[in-house]
Design a protein around this motif. Structure first.
Motif, PDB file in Angstrom:
ATOM      1  N   MET A  59     -19.065 -27.411 -17.544  1.00 51.15           N
ATOM      2  CA  MET A  59     -19.016 -28.242 -18.752  1.00 51.15           C
ATOM      3  C   MET A  59     -18.332 -27.486 -19.870  1.00 51.15           C
ATOM      4  SD  MET A  59     -22.778 -30.043 -18.799  1.00 51.15           S
ATOM      5  CE  MET A  59     -22.256 -31.292 -19.959  1.00 51.15           C
ATOM      6  N   ASP A  60     -17.581 -28.210 -20.684  1.00 52.35           N
ATOM      7  CA  ASP A  60     -16.950 -27.560 -21.821  1.00 52.35           C
ATOM      8  C   ASP A  60     -17.832 -27.725 -23.064  1.00 52.35           C
ATOM      9  OD1 ASP A  60     -16.479 -30.068 -22.996  1.00 52.35           O
ATOM     10  OD2 ASP A  60     -14.433 -30.172 -22.256  1.00 52.35           O
ATOM     11  N   ARG A  61     -17.400 -27.104 -24.161  1.00 50.88           N
ATOM     12  CA  ARG A  61     -18.232 -27.072 -25.375  1.00 50.88           C
ATOM     13  C   ARG A  61     -18.485 -28.453 -25.960  1.00 50.88           C
ATOM     14  NH1 ARG A  61     -14.425 -23.062 -28.569  1.00 50.88           N
ATOM     15  NH2 ARG A  61     -14.450 -22.215 -26.449  1.00 50.88           N
ATOM     16  N   THR A  62     -17.521 -29.345 -25.827  1.00 52.57           N
ATOM     17  CA  THR A  62     -17.718 -30.694 -26.368  1.00 52.57           C
ATOM     18  C   THR A  62     -18.778 -31.451 -25.579  1.00 52.57           C
ATOM     19  OG1 THR A  62     -15.430 -30.771 -27.150  1.00 52.57           O
ATOM     20  CG2 THR A  62     -16.583 -32.872 -26.941  1.00 52.57           C
ATOM     21  N   GLU A  63     -18.751 -31.318 -24.266  1.00 53.60           N
ATOM     22  CA  GLU A  63     -19.759 -31.974 -23.431  1.00 53.60           C
ATOM     23  C   GLU A  63     -21.144 -31.405 -23.685  1.00 53.60           C
ATOM     24  OE1 GLU A  63     -17.425 -33.163 -19.378  1.00 53.60           O
ATOM     25  OE2 GLU A  63     -17.566 -31.021 -19.836  1.00 53.60           O
ATOM     26  N   ILE A  64     -21.225 -30.089 -23.851  1.00 54.18           N
ATOM     27  CA  ILE A  64     -22.519 -29.476 -24.164  1.00 54.18           C
ATOM     28  C   ILE A  64     -22.981 -29.921 -25.549  1.00 54.18           C
ATOM     29  CG2 ILE A  64     -23.749 -27.292 -24.511  1.00 54.18           C
ATOM     30  CD1 ILE A  64     -21.774 -26.031 -22.506  1.00 54.18           C
ATOM     31  N   ALA A  65     -22.051 -29.968 -26.506  1.00 53.85           N
ATOM     32  CA  ALA A  65     -22.396 -30.428 -27.852  1.00 53.85           C
ATOM     33  C   ALA A  65     -22.896 -31.869 -27.835  1.00 53.85           C
ATOM     34  CB  ALA A  65     -21.201 -30.287 -28.784  1.00 53.85           C
ATOM     35  N   ASP A  66     -22.331 -32.720 -26.974  1.00 50.54           N
ATOM     36  CA  ASP A  66     -22.807 -34.098 -26.851  1.00 50.54           C
ATOM     37  C   ASP A  66     -24.308 -34.114 -26.560  1.00 50.54           C
ATOM     38  OD1 ASP A  66     -20.242 -35.095 -27.215  1.00 50.54           O
ATOM     39  OD2 ASP A  66     -19.869 -35.383 -25.070  1.00 50.54           O
ATOM     40  N   LEU A  67     -24.727 -33.249 -25.655  1.00 51.43           N
ATOM     41  CA  LEU A  67     -26.138 -33.177 -25.270  1.00 51.43           C
ATOM     42  C   LEU A  67     -27.002 -32.631 -26.401  1.00 51.43           C
ATOM     43  CD1 LEU A  67     -25.571 -31.742 -21.682  1.00 51.43           C
ATOM     44  CD2 LEU A  67     -26.250 -34.090 -22.250  1.00 51.43           C
ATOM     45  N   ILE A  68     -26.489 -31.633 -27.105  1.00 54.88           N
ATOM     46  CA  ILE A  68     -27.233 -31.049 -28.227  1.00 54.88           C
ATOM     47  C   ILE A  68     -27.419 -32.081 -29.331  1.00 54.88           C
ATOM     48  CG2 ILE A  68     -27.191 -29.290 -30.039  1.00 54.88           C
ATOM     49  CD1 ILE A  68     -25.671 -27.480 -28.081  1.00 54.88           C
ATOM     50  N   VAL A  69     -26.350 -32.807 -29.642  1.00 56.43           N
ATOM     51  CA  VAL A  69     -26.415 -33.838 -30.681  1.00 56.43           C
ATOM     52  C   VAL A  69     -27.462 -34.888 -30.322  1.00 56.43           C
ATOM     53  CG1 VAL A  69     -25.143 -35.770 -31.703  1.00 56.43           C
ATOM     54  CG2 VAL A  69     -24.074 -33.519 -31.533  1.00 56.43           C
ATOM     55  N   GLU A  70     -27.451 -35.337 -29.083  1.00 53.34           N
ATOM     56  CA  GLU A  70     -28.412 -36.351 -28.642  1.00 53.34           C
ATOM     57  C   GLU A  70     -29.840 -35.859 -28.810  1.00 53.34           C
ATOM     58  OE1 GLU A  70     -29.469 -38.899 -24.563  1.00 53.34           O
ATOM     59  OE2 GLU A  70     -27.813 -37.475 -24.593  1.00 53.34           O
ATOM     60  N   ARG A  71     -30.079 -34.601 -28.434  1.00 54.49           N
ATOM     61  CA  ARG A  71     -31.443 -34.043 -28.513  1.00 54.49           C
ATOM     62  C   ARG A  71     -31.866 -33.838 -29.971  1.00 54.49           C
ATOM     63  NH1 ARG A  71     -35.932 -34.337 -27.601  1.00 54.49           N
ATOM     64  NH2 ARG A  71     -37.321 -32.636 -26.970  1.00 54.49           N
ATOM     65  N   ILE A  72     -30.976 -33.343 -30.807  1.00 49.89           N
ATOM     66  CA  ILE A  72     -31.319 -33.147 -32.215  1.00 49.89           C
ATOM     67  C   ILE A  72     -31.627 -34.487 -32.877  1.00 49.89           C
ATOM     68  CG2 ILE A  72     -30.489 -32.393 -34.478  1.00 49.89           C
ATOM     69  CD1 ILE A  72     -28.888 -30.219 -33.108  1.00 49.89           C
ATOM     70  N   LYS A  73     -30.823 -35.494 -32.589  1.00 49.62           N
ATOM     71  CA  LYS A  73     -31.068 -36.810 -33.177  1.00 49.62           C
ATOM     72  C   LYS A  73     -32.443 -37.337 -32.792  1.00 49.62           C
ATOM     73  CE  LYS A  73     -26.347 -38.542 -33.812  1.00 49.62           C
ATOM     74  NZ  LYS A  73     -25.341 -39.550 -33.361  1.00 49.62           N
ATOM     75  N   ALA A  74     -32.849 -37.086 -31.549  1.00 48.85           N
ATOM     76  CA  ALA A  74     -34.161 -37.555 -31.094  1.00 48.85           C
ATOM     77  C   ALA A  74     -35.303 -36.853 -31.810  1.00 48.85           C
ATOM     78  CB  ALA A  74     -34.284 -37.350 -29.583  1.00 48.85           C
ATOM     79  N   GLU A  75     -35.051 -35.626 -32.281  1.00 47.37           N
ATOM     80  CA  GLU A  75     -36.101 -34.825 -32.917  1.00 47.37           C
ATOM     81  C   GLU A  75     -35.909 -34.691 -34.423  1.00 47.37           C
ATOM     82  OE1 GLU A  75     -38.757 -33.115 -31.618  1.00 47.37           O
ATOM     83  OE2 GLU A  75     -38.470 -33.929 -29.620  1.00 47.37           O
ATOM     84  N   LYS A  76     -34.928 -35.367 -34.964  1.00 45.27           N
ATOM     85  CA  LYS A  76     -34.506 -35.126 -36.344  1.00 45.27           C
ATOM     86  C   LYS A  76     -35.637 -35.291 -37.351  1.00 45.27           C
ATOM     87  CE  LYS A  76     -30.970 -36.361 -39.731  1.00 45.27           C
ATOM     88  NZ  LYS A  76     -29.784 -37.214 -40.019  1.00 45.27           N
ATOM     89  N   SER A  77     -36.396 -36.358 -37.258  1.00 42.72           N
ATOM     90  CA  SER A  77     -37.463 -36.603 -38.223  1.00 42.72           C
ATOM     91  C   SER A  77     -38.532 -35.514 -38.154  1.00 42.72           C
ATOM     92  CB  SER A  77     -38.094 -37.971 -37.965  1.00 42.72           C
ATOM     93  OG  SER A  77     -39.170 -38.199 -38.848  1.00 42.72           O
ATOM     94  N   ARG A  78     -38.935 -35.154 -36.944  1.00 39.63           N
ATOM     95  CA  ARG A  78     -39.990 -34.145 -36.782  1.00 39.63           C
ATOM     96  C   ARG A  78     -39.538 -32.792 -37.308  1.00 39.63           C
ATOM     97  NH1 ARG A  78     -40.953 -29.966 -33.764  1.00 39.63           N
ATOM     98  NH2 ARG A  78     -39.135 -30.365 -32.441  1.00 39.63           N
ATOM     99  N   VAL A  79     -38.318 -32.355 -36.922  1.00 41.28           N
ATOM    100  CA  VAL A  79     -37.892 -31.014 -37.322  1.00 41.28           C
ATOM    101  C   VAL A  79     -37.577 -30.942 -38.814  1.00 41.28           C
ATOM    102  CG1 VAL A  79     -37.110 -30.438 -35.011  1.00 41.28           C
ATOM    103  CG2 VAL A  79     -35.469 -31.372 -36.652  1.00 41.28           C
ATOM    104  N   ALA A  80     -37.146 -32.057 -39.407  1.00 42.39           N
ATOM    105  CA  ALA A  80     -36.930 -32.074 -40.855  1.00 42.39           C
ATOM    106  C   ALA A  80     -38.250 -31.833 -41.579  1.00 42.39           C
ATOM    107  CB  ALA A  80     -36.314 -33.399 -41.285  1.00 42.39           C
ATOM    108  N   GLN A  81     -39.316 -32.413 -41.071  1.00 40.54           N
ATOM    109  CA  GLN A  81     -40.645 -32.187 -41.663  1.00 40.54           C
ATOM    110  C   GLN A  81     -41.083 -30.740 -41.455  1.00 40.54           C
ATOM    111  OE1 GLN A  81     -43.477 -35.113 -40.262  1.00 40.54           O
ATOM    112  NE2 GLN A  81     -42.071 -36.794 -40.625  1.00 40.54           N
ATOM    113  N   GLN A  82     -40.812 -30.190 -40.266  1.00 45.68           N
ATOM    114  CA  GLN A  82     -41.189 -28.809 -39.990  1.00 45.68           C
ATOM    115  C   GLN A  82     -40.442 -27.849 -40.906  1.00 45.68           C
ATOM    116  OE1 GLN A  82     -40.314 -27.429 -35.990  1.00 45.68           O
ATOM    117  NE2 GLN A  82     -41.793 -25.760 -36.129  1.00 45.68           N
TER     118      GLN A  82
END
Length: 272
Positions: free
Chosen positions: A1-24
Motif C-alpha cells: 500500500m502507498d501513503r495515500t491508501e494508508i492515509a485513507d484508512l487513517i482518515v476513516e478511523r479518525i473521523k469515527a473517533e473524532k468526537s471522543r478524542v476531541a473531548q479527551q
C-alpha cells in the motif's frame, strides 16, 4: 500500500473517533493535551509494518544518560512500507483532522522527519523525562504535536516501554499511556510537556512510527526557545543534576550559535 491508501484508512478511523478524542484532548489541554486512537489500521497492515522494521544493527543506537534506544530517519535505506506509513500521517487530510481536534490555527507536517521516523526499544532501554526541542530544524516553526504509532503485536503494559506524561512536572506522578499494538497516541509539545518512556523489562522490541507537527505559533503563551532538555526520574537524584547541567550547557551554546555548532543527523536526507 502507498501513503495515500494508508492515509485513507487513517482518515476513516479518525473521523469515527473524532468526537471522543476531541473531548479527551480538551479535558487534558490545561496540562499536556493528548488523545489516543486504538485499532488505527487493519491489524494485518499494522503487523506488516511491524515485520518490516529493520534489525537493530541497521539502525542508529543512542545510548547516554538521557536515552537508550534505536532510531532511523533515512527511510530509503529500509523497506518502502515504513516510509509510506510515516508519510501517511503527513497527508493533508490527516493533518487537517488533527488540527481541528486540537483546535489549532496552523499545523504543518515535517517532510524532513527531524527527530521523527522510526524507533525501536528493547530490554533495559528507556527514554528519560524530557521536553522536546521547541522548534523545527531551521528554528522557523514551533513544535506543537508528537504523533506516536505503536506496532508491536501483543505488547503488554507490564513490559515497559510505555509513554509517560508528567502533568505536574517530573516531581509529580506520571500518567501512563500503554504502547499497545495498533495504537496512535497524539500529545502536545510545549514548555511544560514533560514526557518519557518507561524502562523495558522484557525481550523483544517495542516499535514505533513517529511524526512531529509544527506551527507558526507556540501552544503556550510565553513559551520560549529551548533545546531538548532531559531530567532524571524522581529516584535518580544524581542523574538529574547531571542532566540539568547538560541542558544548561547546550542552551548556552545555542545562545551563541542559534542553529547549533553542527548539523543534526536525525533527518531524512533525500537523494536528488
Amino acid at each position: 500500500m502507498d501513503r495515500t491508501e494508508i492515509a485513507d484508512l487513517i482518515v476513516e478511523r479518525i473521523k469515527a473517533e473524532k468526537s471522543r478524542v476531541a473531548q479527551q484532548y480538551a479535558a487534558s489541554v490545561g496540562t499536556i493535551g493528548h488523545f489516543v486512537i486504538d485499532d488505527l489500521l487493519p491489524a494485518e497492515l499494522a503487523e506488516r509494518i511491524y515485520r518490516q522494521f529493520p534489525k537493530p544493527d541497521a539502525m542508529r543506537l543512542k545510548k547516554t544518560l538521557r536515552e537508550y534506544k534505536y532510531i532511523a530517519a533515512q527511510m530509503d535505506e529500509h523497506d518502502l512500507l515504513l516510509e509510506e506509513a510515516i508519510y501517511a500521517f503527513q497527508d493533508a487530510r490527516v493533518v487537517e483532522l488533527i488540527k481541528g481536534i486540537c483546535g489549532m490555527n496552523s499545523v504543518y507536517p515535517d517532510v524532513h522527519l527531524y527527530a521523527g521516523g522510526i524507533s525501536m526499544m528493547g530490554n533495559q532501554q528507556f527514554l528519560n523525562p524530557h521536553l522536546d526541542n521547541s522548534h523545527d530544524k531551521d528554528r522557523d516553526r514551533w513544535r506543537v504535536l508528537n504523533l506516536l504509532y505503536y506496532v508491536t503485536p501483543d505488547w503488554a503494559e507490564a513490559n515497559g516501554g510505555n509513554l509517560e506524561l508528567w502533568p505536574q512536572g517530573v516531581g509529580g506522578k506520571p500518567l501512563t499511556i500503554q504502547s499497545r499494538f495498533n495504537r496512535l497516541a497524539v500529545m502536545a509539545t510545549h514548555g511544560g510537556s514533560w514526557h518519557s518512556v518507561s524502562p523495558i523489562h522484557a525481550n523483544g522490541f517495542r516499535c514505533c512510527v513517529s511524526n512531529y507537527y509544527f506551527s507558526d505559533d507556540p501552544l503556550k503563551e510565553g513559551d520560549s526557545f529551548h533545546v531538548t532538555s532531559f531530567r532524571g526520574r524522581p529516584e535518580q537524584k544524581l542523574r538529574d543534576i547531571v542532566l540539568r547541567a547538560d541542558a544548561a550547557l547546550r542552551m548556552g551554546i545555542r545562545s551563541l550559535f542559534a542553529k547549533g555548532i553542527k548539523d543534526t543527523t536525525h533527518i531524512y536526507k533525500r537523494k536528488q
